[in-house]
Design a protein around this motif. Structure first.
Motif, PDB file in Angstrom:
ATOM      1  N   CYS A   9      -1.017   4.308  10.282  1.00  0.00           N
ATOM      2  CA  CYS A   9      -2.124   4.050   9.354  1.00  0.00           C
ATOM      3  C   CYS A   9      -2.181   5.050   8.201  1.00  0.00           C
ATOM      4  CB  CYS A   9      -3.454   4.067  10.111  1.00  0.00           C
ATOM      5  SG  CYS A   9      -3.635   2.706  11.291  1.00  0.00           S
ATOM      6  N   GLY A  10      -1.324   6.021   8.206  1.00  0.00           N
ATOM      7  CA  GLY A  10      -1.281   6.960   7.087  1.00  0.00           C
ATOM      8  C   GLY A  10      -0.015   6.836   6.265  1.00  0.00           C
ATOM      9  N   GLN A  11       0.748   5.790   6.481  1.00  0.00           N
ATOM     10  CA  GLN A  11       2.114   5.711   5.936  1.00  0.00           C
ATOM     11  C   GLN A  11       2.246   4.832   4.693  1.00  0.00           C
ATOM     12  OE1 GLN A  11       4.805   4.672   9.071  1.00  0.00           O
ATOM     13  NE2 GLN A  11       6.640   4.954   7.836  1.00  0.00           N
ATOM     14  N   LEU A  12       1.390   3.848   4.536  1.00  0.00           N
ATOM     15  CA  LEU A  12       1.620   2.835   3.498  1.00  0.00           C
ATOM     16  C   LEU A  12       1.359   3.379   2.098  1.00  0.00           C
ATOM     17  CD1 LEU A  12       0.074  -0.337   5.178  1.00  0.00           C
ATOM     18  CD2 LEU A  12       2.411   0.560   5.311  1.00  0.00           C
ATOM     19  N   ARG A  13       2.266   3.000   1.183  1.00  0.00           N
ATOM     20  CA  ARG A  13       2.165   3.418  -0.210  1.00  0.00           C
ATOM     21  C   ARG A  13       2.468   2.211  -1.099  1.00  0.00           C
ATOM     22  NH1 ARG A  13       0.725   6.994   2.584  1.00  0.00           N
ATOM     23  NH2 ARG A  13       1.152   9.240   2.430  1.00  0.00           N
ATOM     24  N   VAL A  14       2.453   2.426  -2.411  1.00  0.00           N
ATOM     25  CA  VAL A  14       2.703   1.339  -3.358  1.00  0.00           C
ATOM     26  C   VAL A  14       4.074   0.710  -3.130  1.00  0.00           C
ATOM     27  CG1 VAL A  14       2.994   0.782  -5.804  1.00  0.00           C
ATOM     28  CG2 VAL A  14       1.133   2.290  -5.085  1.00  0.00           C
ATOM     29  N   GLU A  15       5.060   1.499  -2.719  1.00  0.00           N
ATOM     30  CA  GLU A  15       6.407   0.946  -2.513  1.00  0.00           C
ATOM     31  C   GLU A  15       6.466  -0.052  -1.354  1.00  0.00           C
ATOM     32  OE1 GLU A  15       6.576   5.334  -1.011  1.00  0.00           O
ATOM     33  OE2 GLU A  15       5.669   4.193  -2.670  1.00  0.00           O
ATOM     34  N   HIS A  16       5.405  -0.121  -0.540  1.00  0.00           N
ATOM     35  CA  HIS A  16       5.384  -1.080   0.559  1.00  0.00           C
ATOM     36  C   HIS A  16       4.764  -2.422   0.148  1.00  0.00           C
ATOM     37  CE1 HIS A  16       5.560   2.821   2.836  1.00  0.00           C
ATOM     38  NE2 HIS A  16       6.452   2.119   3.528  1.00  0.00           N
ATOM     39  N   VAL A  17       4.265  -2.536  -1.087  1.00  0.00           N
ATOM     40  CA  VAL A  17       3.610  -3.772  -1.550  1.00  0.00           C
ATOM     41  C   VAL A  17       4.563  -4.955  -1.377  1.00  0.00           C
ATOM     42  CG1 VAL A  17       2.732  -4.995  -3.573  1.00  0.00           C
ATOM     43  CG2 VAL A  17       2.006  -2.637  -3.114  1.00  0.00           C
ATOM     44  N   GLY A  18       4.021  -6.046  -0.803  1.00  0.00           N
ATOM     45  CA  GLY A  18       4.806  -7.256  -0.577  1.00  0.00           C
ATOM     46  C   GLY A  18       5.436  -7.310   0.801  1.00  0.00           C
ATOM     47  N   GLN A  19       5.473  -6.191   1.514  1.00  0.00           N
ATOM     48  CA  GLN A  19       6.104  -6.178   2.844  1.00  0.00           C
ATOM     49  C   GLN A  19       5.115  -6.646   3.907  1.00  0.00           C
ATOM     50  OE1 GLN A  19       8.004  -2.466   3.868  1.00  0.00           O
ATOM     51  NE2 GLN A  19       8.847  -2.175   1.802  1.00  0.00           N
ATOM     52  N   ASN A  28     -12.365   2.197  12.370  1.00  0.00           N
ATOM     53  CA  ASN A  28     -13.100   3.372  11.917  1.00  0.00           C
ATOM     54  C   ASN A  28     -14.428   2.975  11.279  1.00  0.00           C
ATOM     55  OD1 ASN A  28     -12.902   6.392  11.468  1.00  0.00           O
ATOM     56  ND2 ASN A  28     -13.325   5.707   9.368  1.00  0.00           N
ATOM     57  N   SER A  29     -14.409   1.890  10.528  1.00  0.00           N
ATOM     58  CA  SER A  29     -15.646   1.381   9.921  1.00  0.00           C
ATOM     59  C   SER A  29     -15.483  -0.110   9.645  1.00  0.00           C
ATOM     60  CB  SER A  29     -15.975   2.131   8.624  1.00  0.00           C
ATOM     61  OG  SER A  29     -14.966   1.922   7.649  1.00  0.00           O
ATOM     62  N   TYR A  30     -16.609  -0.798   9.498  1.00  0.00           N
ATOM     63  CA  TYR A  30     -16.622  -2.267   9.363  1.00  0.00           C
ATOM     64  C   TYR A  30     -17.592  -2.622   8.249  1.00  0.00           C
ATOM     65  CZ  TYR A  30     -17.808  -7.122  10.584  1.00  0.00           C
ATOM     66  OH  TYR A  30     -18.043  -8.468  10.555  1.00  0.00           O
ATOM     67  N   ARG A  31     -17.126  -3.484   7.306  1.00  0.00           N
ATOM     68  CA  ARG A  31     -17.986  -3.919   6.199  1.00  0.00           C
ATOM     69  C   ARG A  31     -17.800  -5.433   6.002  1.00  0.00           C
ATOM     70  NH1 ARG A  31     -14.956   0.185   4.728  1.00  0.00           N
ATOM     71  NH2 ARG A  31     -13.707  -0.964   3.198  1.00  0.00           N
ATOM     72  N   ASP A  32     -18.894  -6.173   6.119  1.00  0.00           N
ATOM     73  CA  ASP A  32     -18.861  -7.633   5.968  1.00  0.00           C
ATOM     74  C   ASP A  32     -19.468  -7.989   4.617  1.00  0.00           C
ATOM     75  OD1 ASP A  32     -19.022 -10.388   6.093  1.00  0.00           O
ATOM     76  OD2 ASP A  32     -19.732 -10.421   8.169  1.00  0.00           O
ATOM     77  N   HIS A  33     -18.626  -8.519   3.708  1.00  0.00           N
ATOM     78  CA  HIS A  33     -19.090  -8.912   2.375  1.00  0.00           C
ATOM     79  C   HIS A  33     -19.214 -10.428   2.244  1.00  0.00           C
ATOM     80  CE1 HIS A  33     -17.809  -4.909   0.260  1.00  0.00           C
ATOM     81  NE2 HIS A  33     -18.567  -4.732   1.315  1.00  0.00           N
ATOM     82  N   GLY A  34     -19.532 -11.066   3.355  1.00  0.00           N
ATOM     83  CA  GLY A  34     -19.690 -12.518   3.322  1.00  0.00           C
ATOM     84  C   GLY A  34     -18.359 -13.219   3.511  1.00  0.00           C
ATOM     85  N   ASN A  35     -17.677 -13.573   2.413  1.00  0.00           N
ATOM     86  CA  ASN A  35     -16.389 -14.258   2.537  1.00  0.00           C
ATOM     87  C   ASN A  35     -15.240 -13.289   2.740  1.00  0.00           C
ATOM     88  OD1 ASN A  35     -16.653 -13.238  -0.062  1.00  0.00           O
ATOM     89  ND2 ASN A  35     -15.210 -14.732  -0.913  1.00  0.00           N
ATOM     90  N   ASP A  40     -11.673  -0.350   7.999  1.00  0.00           N
ATOM     91  CA  ASP A  40     -10.799   0.821   7.906  1.00  0.00           C
ATOM     92  C   ASP A  40     -10.219   1.057   9.289  1.00  0.00           C
ATOM     93  OD1 ASP A  40     -11.284   1.217   5.251  1.00  0.00           O
ATOM     94  OD2 ASP A  40     -12.768   2.817   5.534  1.00  0.00           O
ATOM     95  N   LEU A  41      -8.886   1.008   9.375  1.00  0.00           N
ATOM     96  CA  LEU A  41      -8.192   1.198  10.650  1.00  0.00           C
ATOM     97  C   LEU A  41      -7.644   2.618  10.706  1.00  0.00           C
ATOM     98  CD1 LEU A  41      -7.382  -0.385  13.223  1.00  0.00           C
ATOM     99  CD2 LEU A  41      -5.147  -0.750  12.152  1.00  0.00           C
ATOM    100  N   ARG A  42      -7.893   3.318  11.821  1.00  0.00           N
ATOM    101  CA  ARG A  42      -7.555   4.740  11.940  1.00  0.00           C
ATOM    102  C   ARG A  42      -6.606   4.999  13.097  1.00  0.00           C
ATOM    103  NH1 ARG A  42     -12.063   6.344  14.038  1.00  0.00           N
ATOM    104  NH2 ARG A  42     -11.182   6.730  16.108  1.00  0.00           N
ATOM    105  N   ASP A  43      -5.608   5.839  12.855  1.00  0.00           N
ATOM    106  CA  ASP A  43      -4.850   6.441  13.946  1.00  0.00           C
ATOM    107  C   ASP A  43      -4.694   7.927  13.613  1.00  0.00           C
ATOM    108  OD1 ASP A  43      -2.805   6.637  12.062  1.00  0.00           O
ATOM    109  OD2 ASP A  43      -1.500   5.163  13.023  1.00  0.00           O
ATOM    110  N   ASP A 136     -14.550  13.295  20.865  1.00  0.00           N
ATOM    111  CA  ASP A 136     -14.617  14.406  19.910  1.00  0.00           C
ATOM    112  C   ASP A 136     -13.250  14.679  19.292  1.00  0.00           C
ATOM    113  OD1 ASP A 136     -16.151  16.474  18.649  1.00  0.00           O
ATOM    114  OD2 ASP A 136     -15.196  17.924  19.984  1.00  0.00           O
ATOM    115  N   LEU A 137     -12.196  14.558  20.114  1.00  0.00           N
ATOM    116  CA  LEU A 137     -10.841  14.823  19.622  1.00  0.00           C
ATOM    117  C   LEU A 137     -10.349  13.755  18.658  1.00  0.00           C
ATOM    118  CD1 LEU A 137      -9.071  16.142  22.855  1.00  0.00           C
ATOM    119  CD2 LEU A 137      -9.742  17.472  20.847  1.00  0.00           C
ATOM    120  N   ARG A 138     -11.023  12.611  18.604  1.00  0.00           N
ATOM    121  CA  ARG A 138     -10.634  11.576  17.639  1.00  0.00           C
ATOM    122  C   ARG A 138     -11.065  11.943  16.211  1.00  0.00           C
ATOM    123  NH1 ARG A 138     -12.529   5.914  20.530  1.00  0.00           N
ATOM    124  NH2 ARG A 138     -11.368   6.149  22.490  1.00  0.00           N
ATOM    125  N   ARG A 139     -12.000  12.870  16.080  1.00  0.00           N
ATOM    126  CA  ARG A 139     -12.469  13.229  14.741  1.00  0.00           C
ATOM    127  C   ARG A 139     -11.307  13.753  13.899  1.00  0.00           C
ATOM    128  NH1 ARG A 139     -15.792  17.354  14.038  1.00  0.00           N
ATOM    129  NH2 ARG A 139     -15.567  18.317  16.091  1.00  0.00           N
TER     130      ARG A 139
END
Length: 626
Positions: A9-19, A28-35, A40-43, A136-139
C-alpha cells in the motif's frame, strides 16, 4: 483467500498508472460520497486510496459490499491504477494515484475496536494501549519505531561484524545464579530437584570466557533480565548490545565505541557526531553531582567548603566537622557545595525554594540553604537577601567572586558528608534545571546530542543497606594500571585506601542518560581473587560461585575489555521518546506485568509439584456478594 497482493500500500506511483494490481491491508478510513465510495487501505508500508466507481468498470455489487466496510476490516482488492482525481494528497507517498477497484474480498471483519490505531485523535491511557498492544502497534508512529528498531539492528551488525571483524556468538539464557548485582529471575530445574537456573543479567562471564577461548572479538544482541522495579528507562527484560575484545587497552575499546556511535547516528539520523569529550568520574561528580551528567545546560556545582568554613553559619560548620581528618573527596568528609542559578531571584519563588529542602531530604541531607543576590533600591548596590543572607553578607565580595554572581541570581547550598551532599546537590541541579526551563529539547540551539565518555570510576563503593563494599561497575572490572599496586596491597579494613582505588571502567553518556557501560576486565586470577576477598567472599564462596571463571583465567587468559550498550535506551534517543515502553514491541508495566497476555499468572499445583517447588502465596477470598 483468493486475492494475494502484487504490491504494497505504499508502493504505487505515477509509473503504475494503467496497471492492474492487487493489494491487501486494513481499512484505515471510509468515505461514502453517494455514487462513489473512497477507502484508504493501510499496511505497514503506507496508505493507498481505493475508489469504488460503478461508472468506471466496477461491478455494482461491489458497492454494496464496500458500503458495509468499516475501519480495521481486513480486505483484498484488485483494480486498475489511475491518476488521482481531485488533486494530489501530499501526506502520502502514493498521493498522486488511486486504485479503481474491480474485485473485492473481505478477509476478516473486525469487532468494534476499543480505539482506532491512528496518530490523529487522542490516544487512550497506556493501560488500554498495552492491553490491546496489537492495535497500538498498528499506529503509523509505532510502525515507524518498529522499522527503525529493525534498521538499527542491521546497522549494528554492519559496523561490528561487517566492518570490524567481530563474531556474533550466542550465549546461554539458562545460567548459574550469581546474585551479586540486581535480583535475578530464577528457573526451577525439573531434572535436579531443588536446584535452579537464573536468567542472565548480562552475558558478562561467558563473553570473558570467549576471550579465553580465542574468539578475540565477540558481539551479541542479547536479551537480559533483572528482577527490578521498572522505570521510564528500565524494563525487567531488555535488549543489550554486548561485546568484548582481546589484546586491547581502554583507549582501544573506547575508540571502537566512539566509532560505533558516529556510524550509528550518521546511518540512522544523518547526524555527524563531533569528537566526544572525555571526563573523569571525579570531574563529573564535582561539577554535576552525578556520573552521567547532562551537559546541555550549565548550573555547575562549586565546592565552597574553604570559604564556608570562615562564616558563622552553624549549618556549614556542623557539616565541615564531619570526617575532617579524612582525605579530600572521601565520602565521609564534610563539604559545602553550591549552585548559582542565573535569574533565579525572579523565577524561583519562596514556595519553590522552600520545597527544595523537602526534595533533598530523601537523599540524606537535612535541607537546602538559599540566598538571593539582588540590587538594593535603597543603596543602589547588590546584596544578599533572605535565607542565610546575614551569614554571607560580611564575606559578600568573596562569595561573589567564587560563584561569579550577578544581581538577580539565586544560590542554593547543600552541606553534609561528601557522598551525601554530592548525591543530593546533583539531583537538585536536575530539578532546578526543569524548574528554570533550561533543559533543551532535541533540535534546539546548541545541538540535540551531547555525548560524553566518563572514565576513572572508583573501583568500590559502600552499599547503603549492608555496609559492605560492592563493585561500582561489577566484580570483574580491573583496577587502572597505575592503581594495581595500591589495590594488591590494600588491607580489608583500610577504608580510605579502598575507596580511593580507581578502576579501568568507562561509561558513555548521552544527554544525561547512560547508554553504555564497560571496563577493562581482570585477566589475572590472583587479582580476581583479591576482588572477591574485598567484597567479603571467602575463598570457599568464591570457588562455589565462580570456580569456572577462576579456572579459565588460570589457563592463559588474554588481556581483554568490553562494553554493553542498552539498545532500548539507544532507540529512545533515536525515536525522540522519554518512555522506554514506546520502543519495545511488548513491554511490561511499572509492576512488571504484561497486560495483553496477563502475565505473570498462577500455575496449576501439578506443574509446581513436577518442579519440586511450592508457593507460599495464599489468594485472598472473594468479596462477599452484595
Amino acid at each position: 483467500m483468493k486475492i494475494f497482493r502484487t504490491h504494497t500500500c505504499g508502493q504505487l506511483r505515477v509509473e503504475h498508472v494503467g496497471q492492474s494490481i492487487s493489494l491487501n491491508g486494513w481499512v484505515n478510513s471510509y468515505r461514502d460520497h453517494g455514487n462513489l465510495i473512497f477507502i484508504d487501505l493501510r499496511d505497514r508500508f503506507g496508505i493507498t486510496q481505493l475508489v469504488f466507481d460503478p461508472e468506471d468498470g466496477s461491478q455494482k455489487h461491489l458497492m454494496e459490499v464496500a458500503s458495509k466496510l468499516r475501519s480495521e476490516d481486513v480486505i483484498g482488492v484488485t483494480g486498475k491504477v489511475r491518476v488521482r482525481i481531485g488533486g494530489e494528497n501530499p501526506k502520502h507517498a502514493t498521493g498522486k494515484v488511486e486504485l479503481v477497484v474491480t474485485d473485492l474480498e473481505v478477509l476478516n471483519k473486525t469487532e468494534n475496536p476499543p480505539f482506532l490505531p491512528d496518530d490523529y485523535g487522542q490516544l487512550p491511557n497506556e493501560e488500554i494501549r498495552l492491553k490491546y498492544r496489537y492495535l497500538d502497534l498498528r499506529r503509523p508512529s509505532m510502525q515507524k519505531i518498529l522499522g527503525l528498531r529493525s534498521r538499527a539492528l542491521q546497522t549494528i551488525r554492519e559496523y561490528f561484524v561487517g566492518n570490524n571483524g567481530f563474531l556474533e556468538i550466542e550465549t546461554p539464557v539458562l545460567y548459574k545464579s550469581t546474585p551479586e548485582g540486581a535480583r535475578e529471575f530464577l528457573v526451577p530445574c525439573r531434572n535436579v530437584p531443588g536446584q535452579f537456573y537464573a536468567l542472565p543479567q548480562s552475558p558478562q562471564l561467558f563473553k570473558q570466557i570467549l576471550m579465553v577461548a580465542n574468539a578475540d572479538r565477540y558481539i551479541q544482541v542479547c536479551r537480559c533480565f533483572r528482577d527490578e522495579d521498572p522505570r521510564a528507562d528500565r524494563q525487567p527484560e531488555f535488549t543489550q548490545i554486548d561485546l568484548e575484545m582481546s589484546f586491547v587497552r581502554r583507549d582501544h575499546i573506547v575508540a571502537m565505541m566512539e566509532g560505533f556511535v558516529r556510524h550509528f547516528w550518521k546511518t540512522m539520523l544523518n547526524y555527524d557526531v563531533p569528537p566526544i569529550q572525555r571526563m573523569s568520574y571525579r570531574e563529573a561528580m564535582e561539577t554535576y553531582g552525578i556520573d552521567r551528567p547532562d551537559t546541555r545546560y550549565g548550573l555547575h556545582i562549586k565546592d565552597i567548603s574553604e570559604l564556608a568554613a570562615r562564616t558563622e553559619f552553624g549549618v556549614f560548620k556542623t557539616a565541615l566537622e564531619k570526617g575532617k581528618d579524612r582525605p579530600p573527596f572521601n565520602s565521609k568528609r564534610g563539604v559545602v557545595k553550591a549552585i548559582r542559578v542565573p535569574g533565579g531571584a525572579e523565577k524561583l519563588t519562596r514556595k519553590i525554594t522552600d520545597g527544595y529542602s523537602e526534595f533533598a531530604k530523601p537523599f540524606g541531607v537535612g535541607g537546602v540553604a538559599t540566598v538571593k543576590y539582588i540590587n538594593d533600591p535603597a543603596t543602589g548596590q547588590a546584596k544578599f537577601d533572605t535565607g542565610c543572607a546575614k551569614f554571607l553578607e560580611p564575606m559578600k565580595a568573596d562569595f561573589v567572586a567564587a560563584l561569579g554572581l550577578e544581581p538577580g541570581d539565586t544560590v542554593l547550598f547543600v552541606a553534609d558528608a561528601y557522598g551525601v551532599a554530592t548525591k543530593a546537590i546533583g539531583e537538585l541541579r536536575q530539578k532546578v534545571a526543569r524548574d528554570m526551563g533550561v533543559v533543551p529539547k532535541p533540535g534546539a540551539e546548541g545541538g540535540p546530542w551531547n555525548f560524553l565518555i566518563v572514565v576513572d570510576f572508583p573501583m568500590f563503593e559502600r552499599n547503603k543497606e549492608s555496609g559492605k563494599w560492592v563493585a561500582m561497575h561489577h566484580p570483574f572490572t580491573a583496577p587502572r594500571d597505575d592503581q594495581a599496586e595500591a589495590f594488591i596491597n590494600a588491607a580489608e579494613n583500610d577504608d580510605d585506601t579502598i575507596e580511593a582505588i580507581v578502576s579501568a571502567g568507562y561509561d558513555i553518556v548521552l544527554n544525561g542518560s547512560e547508554i553504555a557501560g564497560g571496563s577493562v576486565r581482570i585477566h589475572d586470577g590472583r587479582v580476581q581473587s583479591k576482588v572477591f576477598q574485598l567484597l567479603g567472599l571467602s575463598p570457599e564462596q568464591a570457588r562455589e560461585k565462580f570456580s569456572f571463571l577462576l579456572e579459565a583465567l588460570s589457563y592463559g587468559a588474554p588481556p581483554h575489555a568490553g562494553i554493553a550498550f542498552g539498545f532500548d535506551r539507544l532507540m529512545m534517543h533515536i525515536c525522540g521518546t522519554e518512555n522506554i515502553r514506546d520502543v519495545i514491541a511488548f513491554p511490561k508495566t511499572q509492576i512488571g506485568a504484561d497486560l495483553m497476555t496477563r502475565a505473570p499468572s498462577l500455575v496449576p499445583e501439578k506443574q509446581l509439584k513436577d518442579l519440586y517447588i511450592a508457593s507460599t502465596y495464599v489468594p485472598e477470598p472473594p468479596a462477599p456478594k452484595a
